[in-house]
Design a protein around this motif. Sequence first.
Motif, PDB file in Angstrom:
ATOM      1  N   TRP A  47      73.996  24.118 111.571  1.00 27.11           N
ATOM      2  CA  TRP A  47      73.528  22.977 112.222  1.00 27.11           C
ATOM      3  C   TRP A  47      72.051  23.309 112.210  1.00 27.11           C
ATOM      4  CZ3 TRP A  47      77.350  26.047 114.530  1.00 27.11           C
ATOM      5  CH2 TRP A  47      76.986  27.285 115.154  1.00 27.11           C
ATOM      6  N   ASN A  65      76.447  20.036 116.824  1.00 25.45           N
ATOM      7  CA  ASN A  65      76.782  19.408 116.249  1.00 25.45           C
ATOM      8  C   ASN A  65      75.729  17.454 116.940  1.00 25.45           C
ATOM      9  OD1 ASN A  65      78.132  19.094 119.111  1.00 25.45           O
ATOM     10  ND2 ASN A  65      79.303  17.360 118.065  1.00 25.45           N
ATOM     11  N   TYR A  66      75.008  17.795 117.720  1.00 26.41           N
ATOM     12  CA  TYR A  66      73.572  17.186 118.509  1.00 26.41           C
ATOM     13  C   TYR A  66      72.001  17.315 118.004  1.00 26.41           C
ATOM     14  CZ  TYR A  66      77.048  13.669 120.665  1.00 26.41           C
ATOM     15  OH  TYR A  66      77.489  12.743 120.691  1.00 26.41           O
ATOM     16  N   ILE A 101      71.182  15.335 114.892  1.00 22.20           N
ATOM     17  CA  ILE A 101      70.387  14.469 115.450  1.00 22.20           C
ATOM     18  C   ILE A 101      69.440  14.202 116.702  1.00 22.20           C
ATOM     19  CG2 ILE A 101      71.717  12.570 116.833  1.00 22.20           C
ATOM     20  CD1 ILE A 101      74.119  13.268 116.586  1.00 22.20           C
ATOM     21  N   THR A 114      79.028  17.253 112.410  1.00 25.08           N
ATOM     22  CA  THR A 114      78.448  16.083 113.290  1.00 25.08           C
ATOM     23  C   THR A 114      78.094  15.198 112.600  1.00 25.08           C
ATOM     24  OG1 THR A 114      76.083  17.285 112.843  1.00 25.08           O
ATOM     25  CG2 THR A 114      75.609  14.591 113.190  1.00 25.08           C
TER      26      THR A 114
END
Length: 341
Positions: free
Chosen positions: A113, A79-80, A83, A323
């Motif tokens: 992702w 989930n990063y 980012i 995310t």
Amino acid sequence: MKRVLTATALLMATTGLASAEGSLQLYNWGNYTSPELLEKFTAETGITVTVTDYDSNDTALAKIEAGGHGFDLVVPSANYVSIFNEKGLTVPLDLAKLPNHANIAPEWKDVAWDAGRTTSIPWQWGTVGIAVDTAIYGGDINTSAVWLEVPDELKGKLNVVPEMMDIVTLATKYHGGEPCSEDLEVLKKVRDSLMAAKPNWVSMDYGATEKMANGDWAASVNWNGSSMRIRLDKDTVAYGYPKEGYPLWMDSVMLLKDAQNVDNAYAFMDFIMKPENAAMISNFARYANGIAGSEAFMDPEMATAPEVVIPEEHKAAGFFMPTCNEKSREYMTAIWTELMK
């Protein structure tokens, strides 16, 4: 999201090899990188690998975003990944330099992702649950009530890992909410229950692998690989999957935009996608990886470990963390800031 105990730097190689073939700077979760893997990589390539540890995705993100870090590779959770990409901190991979990219297992090759695995490669994956010494507590361990409504047997003996996303999400699911919730009614329940439970915890710390094995703690919100390592030392410890819902995660290796040792980074990424080398990563930290064929090289107990192979009755409660948007992260951060006071 893994999986942390210490913050040490491991330098694996001789000075002569390092000067001959260069170096590599890996920024990874603590107690998560097999020393034997690094020794083998150095022996085959002459490349010196220095591992610098971090204890959370947010710590890693802040360090990389600040610049001047000197790292080549980082290992964020699923989930990063987006980012890091959206902030321009990483670069797309040149797959021509990664012939072992073909070894990524089909289920991990085209993930939500990172479609097509163009910016990351698998490291390890697992779950967030609860490790409990069943010699001390004999009740149901497959519920977040163990740490949110602490039973008398575990009061003052239970640890909670200080990982914001995991802890707030577990509490949110316990109260019927969804990950990245913006429901203020649910979030108030989350905040209140965390604040009420905290006095019954012995600590908010990493280190369950050691502290549960030696009896300092009787339970901990924990990651599955660490929990398996505890059980191998203390056979009364069992791993619970919260029936209200628990996160799954995958940590992946990414090439940083300002990497100084790009060729060496590609050599390492390709190296860890060989099945026998991916197995070395798993055999050390006790998490599954995403490389097809690695199972043949894993320690036999990995094939049946209930911490690694999710029992059928608990599969439905697991979910990959999305995310979260900025608003939901603000809510989580506000709850976390109060909890950590």
